[in-house]
Write a protein that holds these residues in place. Sequence first.
Motif, PDB file in Angstrom:
ATOM      1  N   LEU A   1      40.482  44.687  46.501  1.00 25.46           N
ATOM      2  CA  LEU A   1      40.165  43.240  46.390  1.00 25.46           C
ATOM      3  C   LEU A   1      39.981  43.008  47.808  1.00 25.46           C
ATOM      4  O   LEU A   1      41.140  43.113  48.564  1.00 25.46           O
ATOM      5  CB  LEU A   1      40.766  42.767  45.342  1.00 25.46           C
ATOM      6  N   GLU A   2      39.025  41.971  48.028  1.00 21.48           N
ATOM      7  CA  GLU A   2      39.207  41.051  49.184  1.00 21.48           C
ATOM      8  C   GLU A   2      40.329  40.104  49.149  1.00 21.48           C
ATOM      9  O   GLU A   2      40.511  39.532  48.174  1.00 21.48           O
ATOM     10  CB  GLU A   2      37.974  40.474  49.380  1.00 21.48           C
ATOM     11  N   ALA A   3      41.229  40.488  50.089  1.00 28.45           N
ATOM     12  CA  ALA A   3      42.592  39.675  49.928  1.00 28.45           C
ATOM     13  C   ALA A   3      42.527  38.203  49.935  1.00 28.45           C
ATOM     14  O   ALA A   3      43.281  37.330  49.247  1.00 28.45           O
ATOM     15  CB  ALA A   3      43.431  39.957  51.114  1.00 28.45           C
ATOM     16  N   GLU A   4      41.570  37.385  50.575  1.00 30.86           N
ATOM     17  CA  GLU A   4      41.420  36.088  50.913  1.00 30.86           C
ATOM     18  C   GLU A   4      40.932  35.419  49.222  1.00 30.86           C
ATOM     19  O   GLU A   4      41.122  34.344  48.914  1.00 30.86           O
ATOM     20  CB  GLU A   4      40.330  35.614  51.659  1.00 30.86           C
ATOM     21  N   THR A   5      39.969  36.319  48.748  1.00 27.91           N
ATOM     22  CA  THR A   5      39.201  35.647  47.594  1.00 27.91           C
ATOM     23  C   THR A   5      39.276  36.621  46.222  1.00 27.91           C
ATOM     24  O   THR A   5      38.854  36.095  45.325  1.00 27.91           O
ATOM     25  CB  THR A   5      37.448  35.635  47.844  1.00 27.91           C
ATOM     26  N   LEU A   6      39.936  37.607  46.377  1.00 25.32           N
ATOM     27  CA  LEU A   6      40.213  38.665  45.287  1.00 25.32           C
ATOM     28  C   LEU A   6      38.692  39.259  44.629  1.00 25.32           C
ATOM     29  O   LEU A   6      38.562  39.693  43.379  1.00 25.32           O
ATOM     30  CB  LEU A   6      40.964  37.978  44.088  1.00 25.32           C
ATOM     31  N   ARG A   7      37.615  39.011  45.511  1.00 19.51           N
ATOM     32  CA  ARG A   7      36.418  39.577  45.246  1.00 19.51           C
ATOM     33  C   ARG A   7      36.405  41.070  45.094  1.00 19.51           C
ATOM     34  O   ARG A   7      37.085  41.547  46.062  1.00 19.51           O
ATOM     35  CB  ARG A   7      35.239  38.992  46.546  1.00 19.51           C
ATOM     36  N   GLU A   8      35.909  41.841  44.021  1.00 16.00           N
ATOM     37  CA  GLU A   8      35.868  43.096  43.905  1.00 16.00           C
ATOM     38  C   GLU A   8      35.029  43.726  45.006  1.00 16.00           C
ATOM     39  O   GLU A   8      33.963  43.495  45.185  1.00 16.00           O
ATOM     40  CB  GLU A   8      35.675  43.574  42.490  1.00 16.00           C
ATOM     41  N   LEU A   9      35.516  44.633  45.812  1.00 14.39           N
ATOM     42  CA  LEU A   9      34.770  45.314  46.952  1.00 14.39           C
ATOM     43  C   LEU A   9      34.394  46.620  46.366  1.00 14.39           C
ATOM     44  O   LEU A   9      33.219  47.164  46.578  1.00 14.39           O
ATOM     45  CB  LEU A   9      35.741  45.421  48.017  1.00 14.39           C
ATOM     46  N   ARG A  10      35.311  47.288  45.756  1.00 19.83           N
ATOM     47  CA  ARG A  10      35.189  48.704  45.085  1.00 19.83           C
ATOM     48  C   ARG A  10      36.075  48.890  44.203  1.00 19.83           C
ATOM     49  O   ARG A  10      37.172  48.301  43.940  1.00 19.83           O
ATOM     50  CB  ARG A  10      35.414  50.043  46.316  1.00 19.83           C
ATOM     51  N   ARG A  11      35.818  50.214  43.256  1.00 20.74           N
ATOM     52  CA  ARG A  11      36.727  50.616  42.364  1.00 20.74           C
ATOM     53  C   ARG A  11      36.583  52.140  42.148  1.00 20.74           C
ATOM     54  O   ARG A  11      35.792  52.686  42.656  1.00 20.74           O
ATOM     55  CB  ARG A  11      36.559  49.960  41.079  1.00 20.74           C
ATOM     56  N   PHE A  12      37.653  52.642  41.734  1.00 18.74           N
ATOM     57  CA  PHE A  12      37.827  53.993  41.445  1.00 18.74           C
ATOM     58  C   PHE A  12      38.182  54.280  39.895  1.00 18.74           C
ATOM     59  O   PHE A  12      39.451  53.817  39.774  1.00 18.74           O
ATOM     60  CB  PHE A  12      38.853  54.863  42.223  1.00 18.74           C
ATOM     61  N   PRO A  13      37.527  55.009  39.197  1.00 21.94           N
ATOM     62  CA  PRO A  13      36.359  55.544  39.267  1.00 21.94           C
ATOM     63  C   PRO A  13      35.286  54.607  39.715  1.00 21.94           C
ATOM     64  O   PRO A  13      35.419  53.279  39.051  1.00 21.94           O
ATOM     65  CB  PRO A  13      36.093  56.270  38.086  1.00 21.94           C
ATOM     66  N   ALA A  14      34.443  54.891  40.161  1.00 21.96           N
ATOM     67  CA  ALA A  14      33.115  53.745  40.344  1.00 21.96           C
ATOM     68  C   ALA A  14      32.572  53.326  39.122  1.00 21.96           C
ATOM     69  O   ALA A  14      32.493  53.935  38.298  1.00 21.96           O
ATOM     70  CB  ALA A  14      32.256  54.512  41.507  1.00 21.96           C
ATOM     71  N   GLN A  15      32.060  52.222  39.282  1.00 25.61           N
ATOM     72  CA  GLN A  15      31.365  51.658  38.307  1.00 25.61           C
ATOM     73  C   GLN A  15      30.190  52.398  37.920  1.00 25.61           C
ATOM     74  O   GLN A  15      29.510  52.703  38.568  1.00 25.61           O
ATOM     75  CB  GLN A  15      30.794  50.126  38.497  1.00 25.61           C
ATOM     76  N   GLY A  16      29.957  52.727  36.544  1.00 27.96           N
ATOM     77  CA  GLY A  16      28.916  53.557  36.050  1.00 27.96           C
ATOM     78  C   GLY A  16      29.506  54.931  36.063  1.00 27.96           C
ATOM     79  O   GLY A  16      28.881  56.020  35.299  1.00 27.96           O
ATOM     80  N   ALA A  17      30.528  55.510  36.684  1.00 24.29           N
ATOM     81  CA  ALA A  17      30.898  56.782  36.566  1.00 24.29           C
ATOM     82  C   ALA A  17      31.900  57.176  35.369  1.00 24.29           C
ATOM     83  O   ALA A  17      32.281  55.901  34.705  1.00 24.29           O
ATOM     84  CB  ALA A  17      31.769  56.937  37.842  1.00 24.29           C
ATOM     85  N   ALA A  18      32.173  58.221  34.891  1.00 24.57           N
ATOM     86  CA  ALA A  18      33.176  58.459  33.908  1.00 24.57           C
ATOM     87  C   ALA A  18      34.301  57.845  34.036  1.00 24.57           C
ATOM     88  O   ALA A  18      34.866  58.127  35.047  1.00 24.57           O
ATOM     89  CB  ALA A  18      33.157  60.106  33.745  1.00 24.57           C
ATOM     90  N   ALA A  19      34.866  57.118  33.097  1.00 26.65           N
ATOM     91  CA  ALA A  19      36.105  56.305  33.270  1.00 26.65           C
ATOM     92  C   ALA A  19      37.158  57.161  33.106  1.00 26.65           C
ATOM     93  O   ALA A  19      37.141  57.905  32.305  1.00 26.65           O
ATOM     94  CB  ALA A  19      36.032  55.158  32.135  1.00 26.65           C
ATOM     95  N   SER A  20      38.208  56.784  33.885  1.00 31.20           N
ATOM     96  CA  SER A  20      39.450  57.408  33.540  1.00 31.20           C
ATOM     97  C   SER A  20      40.240  57.162  32.182  1.00 31.20           C
ATOM     98  O   SER A  20      39.795  56.239  31.766  1.00 31.20           O
ATOM     99  CB  SER A  20      40.444  57.026  34.684  1.00 31.20           C
TER     100      SER A  20
END
Length: 455
Positions: A355-374
């Motif tokens: 997350l971007e520290a100033e705004t908490l905007r999501e930059l990336r995630r793991f697993p990636a969106q659309g990938a098989a969820a953990s």
Amino acid sequence: STGSSMEDGLLSSGWLVAAPLAAMGTIPFREHSTAQLSNRLVDCMRWTVDQRPLREAASRRARGTPGYRQILALLGVMLVLAMVLSACTGGRIAVEKGWSAPNVVDGFIYVGSRDGRLLKIETSRVLNINTTLQDSRTRTLVLKGLTIGQFGDTEEWRFPPGKDESIGAIYGTPVVTDDLVYIGSLRRLVYALEKVDGFRAWEFQTEGRVFGSPTLYEGTIFIADEDGFIYGIDAETGLAVWPRVKLAGKRIWSQATVVDGVVYIGAMDKRLYALDADTGELRWTFKAEGAIASKPLVVGDLIYVGDFDRKFYAIDRETGLARSVFEGDSWFWNDAIFHNGIIYVGSLGGTLYALEAETLRELRRFPAQGAAASTSPIRSGPVIVDDRVYVATRGGVVHVLDLDLRPADQDHTLGKRILASLVEADGKVYVHDSDQRLHVLEPRSRPTRQSRGAS
């Protein structure tokens, strides 16, 4: 029931089981009598009525999912079953044994064992273990039954020293100074031990059981208990610096963060508190949407913390007001970290967010969106070593990612539950699993790109 099965319910983040267990305070806990468990189950029923999962369930009744009456009926069955099981075991319930992250200082590892002891072990015990051909990057030391000081002249020790002695479940990470080691336990005691030999320097009695780690700041130990009290204790003498302060009507599992003379700590009553470190006087209170069990992270003029209602907050340090709020896929129960303007935090839904520290905007995630969820929750706090993000799932897998949360190396599959936060020391990652094994992960060396000379 066992502690492990209760732990399964909470960490799976399933609302029908997890929310009641969180309300009862059974994760983590040591033992309850039949009457205590019955009272907590009744409290659990009342608590559940006011929670989001139940409100969502009510809106889904038309689609045939469980509704209000079905939930109360199920909880009633849980109450009866708990009483029967308790009667069958002599009125006591078997429970979880804690999860303690290690602290590595000056060639020694300090860690709470699953049988309720604090251990001081030479790092060479692990680093000298031969690795296997299948995984040349992982060394593992079994703590269960480990003989302390078996190499003769050593400063290794365990506390308590007796074979059958215990201080109860240890969930916190030891704090280590030049002379003393500090830890709290479910025996309602905070201990200061001599660093050299593990002898008791002092102990401090608390009202409730202690789950969170101690925090040392300018000669004072700050620690809270499950009865909602926070304490300031003189690190040298073990005497109270100021009278105990009653913060929460419910339990405190969080570790305090102290910055610039202000103590920040979260509680299960859905509040984040700010207190004066010198006097214990309350400065402000922030009301979250869900319970707070993780350690607040302070960066600049902001405090970052997540809750049990899928929210992650950036809070102004001066005013106690939220600047930004991010909503994830499940509860947040691990300690966030900061690196190069980015907050990394995991959820019980099994997702690691950048997350971007100033705004908490999501930059990336793991697993990636659309990938098989953990399918395995992330309770353990991540670490960053050499621009690699290490994150562990409860299922016993440590993922190695780059800073953009893309796989950067092979996973470390350790096979047992990982609930304690990962720890970095001397460029290595230390992992304490639920099977009393201590692992040291060696980062794979990266090939260096050679420059071509002029022909």
